[in-house]
Design a protein around this motif. Structure first.
Motif, PDB file in Angstrom:
ATOM      1  N   GLU A 158      18.205  48.544  41.848  1.00 64.12           N
ATOM      2  CA  GLU A 158      18.328  47.665  40.684  1.00 64.12           C
ATOM      3  C   GLU A 158      19.303  46.522  40.960  1.00 64.12           C
ATOM      4  O   GLU A 158      19.108  45.398  40.494  1.00 64.12           O
ATOM      5  N   CYS A 189      18.746  42.553  40.519  1.00 64.02           N
ATOM      6  CA  CYS A 189      19.695  41.691  39.802  1.00 64.02           C
ATOM      7  C   CYS A 189      20.044  40.467  40.642  1.00 64.02           C
ATOM      8  O   CYS A 189      20.114  39.340  40.131  1.00 64.02           O
ATOM      9  N   ASP A 223      16.911  38.140  40.881  1.00 64.21           N
ATOM     10  CA  ASP A 223      16.692  37.483  39.600  1.00 64.21           C
ATOM     11  C   ASP A 223      17.748  36.419  39.359  1.00 64.21           C
ATOM     12  O   ASP A 223      17.447  35.312  38.897  1.00 64.21           O
ATOM     13  N   ASP A 230      18.078  34.935  32.192  1.00 61.71           N
ATOM     14  CA  ASP A 230      18.714  35.950  33.027  1.00 61.71           C
ATOM     15  C   ASP A 230      18.701  37.316  32.344  1.00 61.71           C
ATOM     16  O   ASP A 230      18.373  37.439  31.168  1.00 61.71           O
ATOM     17  N   ASP A 231      19.086  38.341  33.097  1.00 66.60           N
ATOM     18  CA  ASP A 231      18.950  39.720  32.624  1.00 66.60           C
ATOM     19  C   ASP A 231      19.879  40.052  31.453  1.00 66.60           C
ATOM     20  O   ASP A 231      20.836  39.316  31.159  1.00 66.60           O
ATOM     21  N   HIS A 243      21.576  43.545  28.893  1.00 63.41           N
ATOM     22  CA  HIS A 243      21.915  44.974  28.857  1.00 63.41           C
ATOM     23  C   HIS A 243      22.460  45.300  27.472  1.00 63.41           C
ATOM     24  O   HIS A 243      23.362  44.630  26.973  1.00 63.41           O
ATOM     25  N   HIS A 256      24.576  39.480  28.681  1.00 61.56           N
ATOM     26  CA  HIS A 256      23.973  39.205  29.981  1.00 61.56           C
ATOM     27  C   HIS A 256      24.945  39.656  31.076  1.00 61.56           C
ATOM     28  O   HIS A 256      25.944  38.978  31.330  1.00 61.56           O
ATOM     29  N   VAL A 286      19.291  47.967  33.407  1.00 60.78           N
ATOM     30  CA  VAL A 286      19.228  46.519  33.205  1.00 60.78           C
ATOM     31  C   VAL A 286      17.820  46.122  32.772  1.00 60.78           C
ATOM     32  O   VAL A 286      16.831  46.773  33.141  1.00 60.78           O
ATOM     33  N   PHE A 346      15.155  42.869  32.658  1.00 62.34           N
ATOM     34  CA  PHE A 346      14.872  41.528  33.154  1.00 62.34           C
ATOM     35  C   PHE A 346      13.928  40.805  32.199  1.00 62.34           C
ATOM     36  O   PHE A 346      12.971  41.377  31.695  1.00 62.34           O
ATOM     37  N   LYS A 347      14.204  39.556  31.968  1.00 57.57           N
ATOM     38  CA  LYS A 347      13.416  38.769  31.026  1.00 57.57           C
ATOM     39  C   LYS A 347      12.093  38.317  31.637  1.00 57.57           C
ATOM     40  O   LYS A 347      12.042  37.893  32.790  1.00 57.57           O
ATOM     41  N   ARG A 390       7.110  45.568  37.036  1.00 62.27           N
ATOM     42  CA  ARG A 390       8.357  44.869  36.717  1.00 62.27           C
ATOM     43  C   ARG A 390       8.902  44.150  37.947  1.00 62.27           C
ATOM     44  O   ARG A 390       9.325  42.987  37.884  1.00 62.27           O
ATOM     45  N   LEU A 409       9.141  40.107  38.622  1.00 61.15           N
ATOM     46  CA  LEU A 409      10.423  39.481  38.948  1.00 61.15           C
ATOM     47  C   LEU A 409      10.297  38.621  40.201  1.00 61.15           C
ATOM     48  O   LEU A 409      10.857  37.518  40.270  1.00 61.15           O
TER      49      LEU A 409
END
Length: 442
Positions: free
Chosen positions: A26, A30, A33, A91-92, A94, A100, A260, A262-263, A396, A400
């Motif tokens: 992950e 991150c 991304d 951006d990601d 949580h 973010h 996390v 991700f958008k 996913r 990404l």
């Protein structure tokens, strides 16, 4: 032992080999991304302003500005890259920190890692632990902290950046404690500025302040020994409804980075359930058939993304009405759809004016429903849960990578995108992270 010191001791003793495979996997996503959205924001007006101002201030050329063939000081690079990475609000996110997590931590870590010629393994160790620190601190003060108007990416993100950089510098528990303290006394960032350049500036400032905190602590700069749980510390002052004990509870049993999100859409995350539901309905009704659109979303979504009449592309990212209209009319929700021209176009304004947005207190943060009523009396309804939409791990990751390519291919020479992806996939084996930053120059 104070809560802050206990957290620092846990971070100090944690090593790369302590992380489960899914946490490392992950963390790689991150990183990829973050590089993508930073390249995407590299030429945004706010990024160019920051480059112009920091250039005028001078300083050593230590660390790379992503998407530009230039360097700046470590602090300036963290500020610029952190701001650029949040400029698109792509951006990601949580839930544990209600913000973010990567944008305040990664730019600080990479600026320091490039300057100090750190290994990929050390970089990931620092990042995962900084991510962990901010999420744990977030869980102790939320939701009250956020509801009071504080932008958690900014306030809590500073702790993540400071902890990560302290770890990368190899600080002992005492000096890491000072680093956290220095970051805490700089904590700031208000939600009032959402929809302006100052929101992404929060992420960059958090990154730069966190890095500065660690560099000062390395030299012996002192601070409170319990900035988190002290009587006049962060938790009790900025969130009286807090539970500091959560910060260190069961440290190391699991890692926040594994949760996390991700958008997939280039807008505020609280618009995503609405977009997902509207996209489902787009397959059932044509835009010209729509008479009325009813959106129901969690109350905080209306608070954050309730702009009824956005005037700019940036404001469109924080408008449930515009995002619903966009999904129904265009069916595309990438960055190119959030321009001033598109937000103000006749077809988008016409559809947006048909959208009514209501709060539903029974919904969770990732849920929404959209009802479309047509001119001939038909009615269509769709319910969406964004967490369910992102539960397929392979899809996913593929999404990404496509997202990263969409930004990198526009800015970098042919073949460079593949080289970056390959580097990230094996980053824990790399001897010098600086090679990755060199690949991100046009």
């Amino acid at each position: 032992m104070s809560i802050t010191r206990e957290l620092c001791a846990a971070i100090e003793r944690t090593k790369f080999d302590d992380f489960p495979a899914d946490a490392i996997a992950e963390a790689k996503l991150c990183l990829l991304d973050w590089l993508g959205v930073t390249l995407g924001g590299a030429n945004e007006p706010l990024t160019r302003i920051l480059i112009e101002v920091t250039d005028s201030l001078g300083g050593k050329k230590q660390a790379s500005i992503i998407g530009h063939a230039r360097k700046s000081s470590m602090l300036n690079a963290a500020l610029i890259n952190g701001s650029a990475s949040h400029a698109l609000d792509f951006d990601d996110v949580h839930f544990q920190m209600m913000g973010h997590p990567t944008v305040p931590v990664m730019p600080a870590v990479l600026a320091l890692a490039e300057t100090r010629k750190s290994t990929g393994k050390d970089m990931f160790t620092a990042f995962i632990l900084g991510f962990e620190a901010e999420c744990r601190i977030g869980s102790s003060v939320l939701p009250f902290h956020y509801q009071q108007g504080w932008h958690a990416t900014s306030t809590i993100g500073r702790f993540g950046a400071a902890a990560a950089c302290a770890k990368l510098l190899g600080l002992d528990t005492e000096r890491m404690n000072y680093s956290i303290g220095i970051a805490g006394t700089q904590a700031a960032g208000l939600k009032q500025v959402f929809g302006t350049m100052s929101k992404p500036f929060h992420a960059g400032k958090a990154a730069a302040d966190g890095l500065l905190s660690a560099l000062l602590a390395e030299k012996g700069f002192t601070c409170s020994e319990d900035i988190l749980a002290g009587e006049a510390g962060f938790c009790k002052v900025l969130s009286p409804d807090c539970n500091p004990e959560m910060i260190t509870q069961d440290f190391g049993k699991s890692y926040a980075v594994t949760n996390v999100i991700f958008k997939r859409h280039a807008s505020c995350f609280e618009t995503h359930p609405t977009i997902d539901a509207a996209l489902e309905l787009r397959t059932k009704v044509l835009p010209e058939e729509v008479k009325e659109v009813i959106v129901e979303a969690v109350p905080i979504a209306l608070e954050i993304a309730g702009k009824p009449e956005p005037r700019t592309g940036l404001e469109g990212k924080f408008s449930l009405a515009y995002c619903a209209a966009l999904a129904l009319v265009d069916g595309q929700t990438g960055e190119e759809r959030f321009t001033n021209e598109n937000v103000l176009s006749d077809r988008m304004v016409s559809m947006r004016q048909k959208v009514k947005v209501n709060a539903n207190e029974d919904f969770g943060l990732t849920q929404a429903t959209v009802v479309v009523r047509t001119n001939d009396g038909r009615e269509f309804k769709a319910c969406a849960d964004t967490l369910e939409a992102g539960s397929d791990k392979e899809r996913r990751k593929a999404d990404l990578i496509r997202k990263f390519r969409s930004f990198a291919d526009r800015l970098l020479p042919p073949g460079r995108t593949d080289s970056i992806i390959e580097f990230v996939e094996s980053a824990e084996k790399q001897k010098n992270v600086a090679k990755l930053l060199a690949l991100c120059r046009p």
